[in-house]
Design a protein around this motif. Structure first.
Motif, short mmCIF file in Angstrom:
data_model
loop_
_atom_site.label_atom_id
_atom_site.label_comp_id
_atom_site.label_asym_id
_atom_site.label_seq_id
_atom_site.Cartn_x
_atom_site.Cartn_y
_atom_site.Cartn_z
N GLU A 149 0.56 -0.95 0.55
CA GLU A 149 0.09 0.02 0.27
C GLU A 149 0.65 0.71 -0.27
O GLU A 149 1.77 1.30 0.77
N CYS A 150 0.37 2.00 -1.07
CA CYS A 150 1.27 3.81 -0.67
C CYS A 150 0.27 4.54 -1.62
O CYS A 150 -0.42 4.60 -2.07
N ARG A 151 0.00 5.46 -0.21
CA ARG A 151 -1.56 6.46 -0.40
C ARG A 151 -1.23 7.75 0.36
O ARG A 151 -1.41 7.43 1.40
N VAL A 164 5.44 -15.02 -5.34
CA VAL A 164 4.03 -15.04 -4.27
C VAL A 164 3.41 -15.40 -6.38
O VAL A 164 3.84 -15.63 -6.97
N ASP A 165 1.84 -15.96 -6.40
CA ASP A 165 0.57 -16.13 -7.10
C ASP A 165 0.42 -15.21 -8.04
O ASP A 165 0.18 -14.89 -8.80
N ALA A 166 0.38 -13.58 -7.21
CA ALA A 166 -0.10 -12.55 -7.56
C ALA A 166 -0.19 -11.43 -6.54
O ALA A 166 0.34 -11.76 -5.35
N VAL A 167 -0.85 -10.11 -6.92
CA VAL A 167 -0.20 -8.82 -6.04
C VAL A 167 -1.01 -7.87 -6.00
O VAL A 167 -1.82 -7.57 -7.12
N TYR A 168 -1.56 -7.35 -4.95
CA TYR A 168 -2.81 -6.72 -3.92
C TYR A 168 -2.17 -5.28 -4.36
O TYR A 168 -1.29 -5.33 -2.89
N PHE A 169 -2.10 -4.32 -5.13
CA PHE A 169 -1.13 -2.38 -4.17
C PHE A 169 -2.50 -2.53 -4.09
O PHE A 169 -3.58 -1.36 -4.55
N ALA A 170 -3.19 -1.56 -2.80
CA ALA A 170 -3.90 -0.74 -2.73
C ALA A 170 -3.34 0.77 -2.59
O ALA A 170 -1.53 1.33 -2.15
#
Length: 260
Positions: A7-9, A95-101
């Motif tokens: 996350e980077c917001r 990893v198999d997948a990445v979620y970014f916020a």
């Protein structure tokens, strides 16, 4: 399935003479990223709930959350945040997948597209085959660089914002389907040369609600994966600032362009 979460917001006003600094952020890494958001009505919180239900293993990488929305992020602060972010991605297990916020309206003194930079450099580290989905604020300023390095973007559908959790959940479901090979996201974006503010952007009562309901109908339709209207923030004065219509569909590029 193992999923990386980072996350980077921050949303900035480049007209604010008071620059943002590193101390304006709360930063965490590793398991603390998951622990902080687990159960929260945040985008990562929504994503975590879906990943837990699916039995996925989650790997926390890094989180930088702005406490305030000040002026342009100082160069030394950006360099430190970007360095910590990318080091965490580099040091994470496979990893198999990445979620970014992310937000979409950051701006640093030495990088006018911070989100695009982080996505670009993360893609270099992760490789081209790992699915990446990012969540964004509809006040985000979407750049071609951002879209080039993700499989899909998912944005809020409400203003005032009350669907943080739901946005993260939508993104997580899309990421899981992509990682399993069930869908092949393709994205189309149309730039609208307008900077808009005012009550008509209140999604429950304003005219923009009609467009948002079209976005929801596209997402519910066969092959629909994500659709959004971005109207950015006029106070983040960067070259890509405008409004955008974005549509993500399963493999149908022609229809995505038409819908957008």
């Amino acid at each position: 399935m193992r999923i990386l979460i980072a996350e980077c917001r921050q949303e900035v006003s480049t007209f604010n003479p008071d620059p943002s600094h590193y101390d304006d952020f709360v930063t965490t890494s590793g398991d603390k990223v998951i622990a902080f958001h687990d159960g929260l009505r945040s985008e990562p919180g929504g994503a975590i709930s879906v990943f837990k239900e699916a039995g996925a293993e989650m790997v926390g990488a890094y989180s930088a959350r702005a406490i305030t929305s000040n002026g342009t992020l100082a160069a030394e602060a950006w360099d430190r945040i970007a360095g910590e972010f990318l080091t965490a991605i580099r040091e994470a297990p496979s990893v198999d997948a990445v979620y970014f916020a992310m937000h979409g309206a950051m701006c640093a003194a030495n990088e006018i597209d911070p989100e695009g930079y982080l996505l670009q450099e993360s893609r270099k580290i992760l490789g081209e085959t790992i699915p990446i989905v990012v969540t964004l604020d509809l006040h985000g300023i979407v750049t071609d660089r951002m879209l080039r390095h993700v499989d899909a973007a998912v944005a809020y559908l409400t203003y005032p914002h009350n669907d943080f959790f739901e946005t993260g959940a939508r993104a997580a479901r899309l990421l899981l389907r992509t990682a399993k090979g069930e869908v092949q996201p393709v994205t189309a974006m149309v730039r609208i040369p307008a900077l808009v503010r005012g009550d008509e952007l209140i999604t429950e009562t304003g005219l923009i609600g009609n467009r948002i309901r079209e976005c929801q109908a596209i997402e519910r339709s066969p092959g629909g994966l994500s659709a959004a209207m971005f109207w950015g923030t006029p106070f983040t004065d960067v070259p890509d600032l405008c409004s955008n219509s974005l549509v993500v569909l399963d493999g149908d590029e022609a229809r995505a362009k038409r819908e957008a």
